[in-house]
Design an enzyme around this catalytic site. Structure first.
Site, PDB file in Angstrom:
ATOM      1  N   ARG A 170      -2.328 -19.054  26.513  1.00  0.00           N
ATOM      2  CA  ARG A 170      -1.465 -17.880  26.751  1.00  0.00           C
ATOM      3  C   ARG A 170      -0.671 -18.036  28.061  1.00  0.00           C
ATOM      4  O   ARG A 170      -0.487 -17.084  28.814  1.00  0.00           O
ATOM      5  CB  ARG A 170      -2.287 -16.583  26.837  1.00  0.00           C
ATOM      6  CG  ARG A 170      -2.941 -16.159  25.549  1.00  0.00           C
ATOM      7  CD  ARG A 170      -1.905 -15.770  24.503  1.00  0.00           C
ATOM      8  NE  ARG A 170      -2.512 -15.162  23.333  1.00  0.00           N
ATOM      9  CZ  ARG A 170      -3.092 -15.829  22.345  1.00  0.00           C
ATOM     10  NH1 ARG A 170      -3.132 -17.147  22.375  1.00  0.00           N
ATOM     11  NH2 ARG A 170      -3.607 -15.196  21.322  1.00  0.00           N
ATOM     12  N   SER A 248      -3.035  -8.501  22.052  1.00  0.00           N
ATOM     13  CA  SER A 248      -4.160  -8.560  22.999  1.00  0.00           C
ATOM     14  C   SER A 248      -3.671  -8.164  24.387  1.00  0.00           C
ATOM     15  O   SER A 248      -2.684  -8.714  24.872  1.00  0.00           O
ATOM     16  CB  SER A 248      -4.712  -9.978  23.083  1.00  0.00           C
ATOM     17  OG  SER A 248      -5.180 -10.399  21.835  1.00  0.00           O
ATOM     18  N   GLU A 344      -2.734  -9.763  29.950  1.00  0.00           N
ATOM     19  CA  GLU A 344      -1.952 -10.840  29.312  1.00  0.00           C
ATOM     20  C   GLU A 344      -0.451 -10.561  29.252  1.00  0.00           C
ATOM     21  O   GLU A 344       0.334 -11.431  29.624  1.00  0.00           O
ATOM     22  CB  GLU A 344      -2.540 -11.109  27.911  1.00  0.00           C
ATOM     23  CG  GLU A 344      -2.177 -12.477  27.371  1.00  0.00           C
ATOM     24  CD  GLU A 344      -0.809 -12.486  26.743  1.00  0.00           C
ATOM     25  OE1 GLU A 344       0.011 -13.339  27.122  1.00  0.00           O
ATOM     26  OE2 GLU A 344      -0.535 -11.622  25.895  1.00  0.00           O
TER      27      GLU A 344
END
Ligand code: EPU
Length: 348
Positions: A170, A248, A344
């Site tokens: 990520r 997420s 994130e």
């Protein structure tokens, strides 16, 4: 009121429809980019001189905590084509504004498997390299060949390979040193001719088994994997068109072998994935769930009831409310498990 002029510049532009969280904020200026030449004209426009810039594709990985005092570039470049092949792979290029899921479906229709595990991820092709999207056992970087981008300072077009992009979990160059320096205009993918199904991820394997496929029996083709990923995502993850969210909200944290050993002693059922370097990745959703957050809310921001890693806008939430909820979750997970959760999406 928004006003558009002949340059495509719009003042006071509402961004609610341009971020999947559905946060109701405005941009001082916005400009829709359908051709590369418009991009340079927008960047050089005196009204935007010295102002911060924000590139938005699908707005699927951003939390807008307030009005944006700068220029928002709404990247709507379209087009996709096969650009070449060698002995091992076919190369496919897509413009940054192509919706990611439609692009994946199109590759399969061309008989080019390789991206099917990444079906139904919201957002655009141009956003995919930024956080190196990944799901169900595949990361985008495994299929990445190169990308083209325009450097905001010089207006030059540059080409970056995987090494330049410094992909991680990520993560990429674009979230760090490259932040706000480049606008991605197209991405080229390398789809291997020797395709193998990637069907080991627990949820995916279960869904495939229920459709009659088995690890040591009938093998799924790429379309079967695509369909199974779509079914799993629909069952677990909220559709941003129905319930605002940015996927997420936290990365799955990676802890040292020692920290994991201590944690496992206290929590024998902790969900974990051993990493090649000896460290251990934990399922943040499990940690949050265990803290009792699943399905709970703070104001209009909530935790999704089927996946605790996803924060949602229950209607009219502000970015500040979303962040307050995130901080409360981070606090609880730290106190209970001694693990720090990293947010994130990009928060602005
Ligand atoms: N779990 C719980 N409770 C929850 C959520 C998860 O106990 O509320 C447990 C699950 O039972 C499972 C484990 O945690 O044992 C992992 O859950 P899941 O398979 O749903 O995946 P994840 O690790 O929570 C990651 C990605 C997702 C991606 C899935 C599938 C990150 C930050 N998230 O989630 O990506 O779809 O794996 O590959 O890595 C996204 O980035 O926006 C995203 C949705």
């Amino acid at each position: 009121m928004s006003r558009t002029d002949s340059t495509g510049f719009v003042a006071g532009y509402p961004l609610k429809a341009h971020n999947t969280f559905g946060l109701d904020v405005r941009a001082q200026w916005a400009c829709r980019i359908e051709r590369e030449t418009q991009l340079m004209a927008a960047v050089r426009d005196p009204r935007a001189a010295g102002l911060p810039r924000l590139v938005l594709g699908g707005g699927s990985n951003v939390v807008l905590t307030g009005d944006f005092a700068g220029l928002v570039l709404l990247v709507a470049l379209r087009g996709r084509r096969v650009v070449g092949e060698d002995a091992d792979a076919v190369y496919v290029e897509a413009a940054a504004g192509e919706p990611w899921h439609e692009f994946v479906a199109w590759t399969l229709k061309q008989g080019l498997p390789g991206l099917e595990n990444l079906a139904l991820i919201p957002g655009t092709v141009g956003a995919a390299p930024i956080q190196n999207i990944g799901a169900y056992g595949l990361e985008m970087c495994e299929r990445f060949a190169s990308l083209r981008a325009v450097e905001l300072a010089s207006g030059e077009t540059v080409e970056l390979d995987a090494h330049d992009c410094a992909f991680g979990y990520r993560d990429s160059f674009f979230k760090r040193e490259g932040r706000n320096r480049l606008v991605i205009t197209s991405v080229t993918f390398r789809l291997p001719k020797a395709w193998q199904p990637r069907a080991g991820y627990a949820d995916l394997a279960r869904e495939l088994a229920s459709n009659g496929y088995a690890a040591n029996g009938k093998q799924p083709d790429a379309q079967a994997i695509f369909d199974a990923v779509v079914a799993v995502r629909r069952a677990k993850l909220p559709d941003p068109l129905e319930l605002g969210n940015a996927g997420s909200f936290f990365k799955n944290p990676v802890v040292s072998a020692e920290q994991f050993k201590a944690l496992k002693k206290r929590q024998p059922d902790v969900v974990s994935y051993a990493q090649p370097d000896g460290r251990v990745k934990l399922a943040a959703g499990w940690l949050i769930d265990r803290c009792g957050w699943k399905g709970r809310a703070m104001g209009a921001a909530g935790v999704h009831e089927r996946q605790a890693l996803v924060l949602v806008n229950r209607g009219g939430a502000s970015g500040a409310e979303v962040l307050a909820l995130a901080r409360a979750i981070q606090h609880d997970v730290l106190v209970r498990f001694g693990v720090e959760l990293e947010i994130e999406p990009v928060c602005l």
